[in-house]
Scaffold this active site. Sequence first.
Site, PDB file in Angstrom:
ATOM      1  N   GLU A 116      10.092   2.075  10.025  1.00 38.56           N
ATOM      2  CA  GLU A 116      11.126   3.045   9.627  1.00 38.56           C
ATOM      3  C   GLU A 116      10.459   4.407   9.703  1.00 38.56           C
ATOM      4  OE1 GLU A 116      14.234   2.662   8.894  1.00 38.56           O
ATOM      5  OE2 GLU A 116      14.342   0.485   8.709  1.00 38.56           O
ATOM      6  N   THR A 140       1.918   7.999  12.660  1.00 40.66           N
ATOM      7  CA  THR A 140       1.284   6.871  11.956  1.00 40.66           C
ATOM      8  C   THR A 140       1.903   5.560  12.429  1.00 40.66           C
ATOM      9  OG1 THR A 140       1.219   8.348  10.046  1.00 40.66           O
ATOM     10  CG2 THR A 140       0.556   6.090   9.666  1.00 40.66           C
ATOM     11  N   GLY A 141       3.189   5.563  12.649  1.00 37.97           N
ATOM     12  CA  GLY A 141       3.874   4.359  13.116  1.00 37.97           C
ATOM     13  C   GLY A 141       3.306   3.858  14.436  1.00 37.97           C
ATOM     14  N   GLU A 192      10.384  16.958  13.575  1.00 38.19           N
ATOM     15  CA  GLU A 192      10.755  16.875  12.164  1.00 38.19           C
ATOM     16  C   GLU A 192       9.931  17.878  11.347  1.00 38.19           C
ATOM     17  OE1 GLU A 192       9.361  13.279  10.216  1.00 38.19           O
ATOM     18  OE2 GLU A 192      11.343  12.939   9.393  1.00 38.19           O
ATOM     19  N   LYS A 245       0.876  -1.178   0.000  1.00 39.90           N
ATOM     20  CA  LYS A 245       0.000   0.000   0.000  1.00 39.90           C
ATOM     21  C   LYS A 245       0.911   1.226   0.000  1.00 39.90           C
ATOM     22  CE  LYS A 245      -1.797   2.996   1.947  1.00 39.90           C
ATOM     23  NZ  LYS A 245      -1.604   4.417   1.536  1.00 39.90           N
ATOM     24  N   GLY A 287       7.216   5.635   7.314  1.00 41.85           N
ATOM     25  CA  GLY A 287       6.409   6.849   7.295  1.00 41.85           C
ATOM     26  C   GLY A 287       6.625   7.636   8.566  1.00 41.85           C
ATOM     27  N   CYS A 298      13.952  11.395   5.190  1.00 37.29           N
ATOM     28  CA  CYS A 298      13.890  11.006   6.606  1.00 37.29           C
ATOM     29  C   CYS A 298      15.230  11.245   7.301  1.00 37.29           C
ATOM     30  CB  CYS A 298      13.459   9.563   6.729  1.00 37.29           C
ATOM     31  SG  CYS A 298      14.408   8.464   5.696  1.00 37.29           S
TER      32      CYS A 298
HETATM   33  P1  NAD Z   1       2.659   9.009   6.670  1.00 35.27           P
HETATM   34  O1  NAD Z   1       2.936   8.399   7.979  1.00 35.27           O
HETATM   35  O2  NAD Z   1       1.623  10.072   6.602  1.00 35.27           O
HETATM   36  O3  NAD Z   1       2.188   7.918   5.608  1.00 35.27           O
HETATM   37  C1  NAD Z   1       2.987   6.818   5.264  1.00 35.27           C
HETATM   38  C2  NAD Z   1       2.104   5.721   4.712  1.00 35.27           C
HETATM   39  O4  NAD Z   1       1.234   5.255   5.741  1.00 35.27           O
HETATM   40  C3  NAD Z   1       1.199   6.160   3.564  1.00 35.27           C
HETATM   41  O5  NAD Z   1       1.113   5.116   2.629  1.00 35.27           O
HETATM   42  C4  NAD Z   1      -0.135   6.364   4.260  1.00 35.27           C
HETATM   43  O6  NAD Z   1      -1.243   6.247   3.404  1.00 35.27           O
HETATM   44  C5  NAD Z   1      -0.091   5.238   5.261  1.00 35.27           C
HETATM   45  N1  NAD Z   1      -0.987   5.361   6.413  1.00 35.27           N
HETATM   46  C6  NAD Z   1      -1.409   6.489   7.042  1.00 35.27           C
HETATM   47  N2  NAD Z   1      -2.217   6.157   8.076  1.00 35.27           N
HETATM   48  C7  NAD Z   1      -2.323   4.813   8.110  1.00 35.27           C
HETATM   49  C8  NAD Z   1      -3.005   3.873   8.942  1.00 35.27           C
HETATM   50  N3  NAD Z   1      -3.767   4.262   9.963  1.00 35.27           N
HETATM   51  N4  NAD Z   1      -2.868   2.549   8.674  1.00 35.27           N
HETATM   52  C9  NAD Z   1      -2.095   2.140   7.662  1.00 35.27           C
HETATM   53  N5  NAD Z   1      -1.429   2.968   6.825  1.00 35.27           N
HETATM   54  C10 NAD Z   1      -1.537   4.297   7.055  1.00 35.27           C
HETATM   55  O7  NAD Z   1       4.061   9.502   6.126  1.00 35.27           O
HETATM   56  P2  NAD Z   1       4.340  10.316   4.819  1.00 35.27           P
HETATM   57  O8  NAD Z   1       3.837  11.701   5.061  1.00 35.27           O
HETATM   58  O9  NAD Z   1       3.864   9.584   3.610  1.00 35.27           O
HETATM   59  O10 NAD Z   1       5.943  10.281   4.792  1.00 35.27           O
HETATM   60  C11 NAD Z   1       6.705  11.133   5.526  1.00 35.27           C
HETATM   61  C12 NAD Z   1       7.268  10.454   6.757  1.00 35.27           C
HETATM   62  O11 NAD Z   1       7.956   9.263   6.416  1.00 35.27           O
HETATM   63  C13 NAD Z   1       8.298  11.297   7.451  1.00 35.27           C
HETATM   64  O12 NAD Z   1       8.054  11.363   8.830  1.00 35.27           O
HETATM   65  C14 NAD Z   1       9.616  10.594   7.168  1.00 35.27           C
HETATM   66  O13 NAD Z   1      10.606  10.847   8.100  1.00 35.27           O
HETATM   67  C15 NAD Z   1       9.214   9.191   7.101  1.00 35.27           C
HETATM   68  N6  NAD Z   1      10.190   8.405   6.324  1.00 35.27           N
HETATM   69  C16 NAD Z   1      11.063   7.582   6.980  1.00 35.27           C
HETATM   70  C17 NAD Z   1      12.015   6.855   6.284  1.00 35.27           C
HETATM   71  C18 NAD Z   1      12.994   5.955   6.977  1.00 35.27           C
HETATM   72  O14 NAD Z   1      13.701   5.192   6.313  1.00 35.27           O
HETATM   73  N7  NAD Z   1      13.093   5.978   8.283  1.00 35.27           N
HETATM   74  C19 NAD Z   1      12.052   6.951   4.899  1.00 35.27           C
HETATM   75  C20 NAD Z   1      11.158   7.793   4.251  1.00 35.27           C
HETATM   76  C21 NAD Z   1      10.215   8.512   4.987  1.00 35.27           C
END
Ligand code: NAD
Length: 491
Positions: A249, A231-232, A383, A174, A227, A283
């Site tokens: 991550e 959300t994590g 962040e 997804k 992400g 990130c």
């Molecule tokens: P996000 O957390 O908003 O979304 C990430 C993913 O999660 C998307 O596909 C989103 O649709 C999905 N999602 C959202 N809510 C959910 C739920 N309740 N259940 C399941 N899936 C859900 O993040 P973003 O805005 O897309 O990305 C930015 C973030 O990602 C930043 O905080 C960044 O630091 C992090 N990031 C981390 C790494 C790493 O390697 N550590 C790499 C890239 C991005």
Amino acid sequence: MTNTLFIDGRWVPAASGETREIRNPADGELVGVVAEAGAEDTEAAIAAARAAFDGGAWRAVPAPERGDFLLKVADRLRERKAEFARAESLDTGKRLVESEIDMDDIAACFAYFGKLAGLEAGRLVDAGDADVVSRIVYEPIGVCGLITPWNYPLLQAAWKIAPALAAGNAFVLKPSELTPHTAILMMQVLDELGLPAGVANLVLGAGATAGAPLSSHPDVDMVSFTGGLETGKVIAAAAAGTVKKVALELGGKNPNVIFADADFDAAVDNALNGAFVHSGQVCSAGARIIVQDTIAERFVDELVRRAQGIRLGGPFDEAAETGPLISAAHRDKVTAYVEQAVAEGARVRCGGAWGEGELAKGYYYLPTVLDNVRRGMSAVRDEAFGPVVTVETFSDEDEAVATANDTHYGLAGAVWTQDAGRAQRVAGRLRHGTVWINDFHPYLPQAEWGGFGQSGVGRELGPTGLAEYQEAKHVYHNTRPQVTGWFEDRK
Ligand code: NAD
């Protein structure tokens, strides 16, 4: 075409018929219309993955052959690099050259896991008994839910897909609802190369609807998420209900520590790269500059001068050095973040505003340097995920380390010094998953990537990145069974 969900080897629309428009963040132009999945589509994809995994069509393929398949994927990605890179740039707004680098990295990731796949089948354990064969075998976990963000859409997905397939799993991907197109292309490649139906499934749509079942559904054995931190936490809590394995991550607030004896020009230049590549939507962005007080003024003046000269533009503008933010909503978040910093006493040395003129068509935010900040302020703690860098100072090594480690995150950090002993000492004391010495941003598919603290759980890439998708099973074989006599036979 809205038959863009890939479920059980077929391209299908959302059960609800809903669709979503995807627009280029550089100019708002329509890039495509894709299916908007709901929970029922994701449940269908999970069922397909479950059946494919339990049926054994992929996990029964010998591991070296699964590796060969990944090598073919790498080749196909290299052949179709231009098409993939263009699609990634249209969805994300990032420079074409950056997307091309991403595609090279993605092919390298598939090639790495392709080669790793068949190397180790397990290990023998000395049971201390000549009549016992004790061995550890590595088996696939089962059905993996893979949830990925928009900043490096296919790269983050590749870090999960390649090891998941190498280990013999089935998965449901997804991707971010904002950047679906390269995931669609990837499924085409897996399908064309003959991956059995149901092993790879794709659902597109919002996290709370299309994504949520991947963390709560009992038929999913593992959820791997990249992400944001909040959300994590939601995903980890939902996954607890069925005690599935969780890999996270998450974000980072990454320190870039510069000692007075560093190569000045290289340190300034890399500080720009660290903070402003992909407009800071990285990130591991070096969003916290921590510079020794004796050079701080000169360093910041130079950083500001260079940041003011950065050229912004769309993905196909060859003069552009970096691009827009992903969406209007994200730019509003970055705007509010800088406003909050200023309210807490930060000084805007440059930037702090939206792009104007031609740039007003997209979601541009100017490279921003904030000084007069202190530990504990939100700008130093949280962040931004945008082109915003803060500057703090230190007087000695202990203070540098304490400042760099004063974060609830722990993804990456850098130290700049020409004193090799100090470089190693500081690298050893930094509580971050990656430490660069006199560099910023490089990563290798053969080196583990992940976070300390609230930057995540688990590791991607490297041998551990494969192990994340495996269960270890202990097979204990007594080759000479005997009556133990533990319980007396009272017959
Ligand atoms: P996000 O957390 O908003 O979304 C990430 C993913 O999660 C998307 O596909 C989103 O649709 C999905 N999602 C959202 N809510 C959910 C739920 N309740 N259940 C399941 N899936 C859900 O993040 P973003 O805005 O897309 O990305 C930015 C973030 O990602 C930043 O905080 C960044 O630091 C992090 N990031 C981390 C790494 C790493 O390697 N550590 C790499 C890239 C991005």
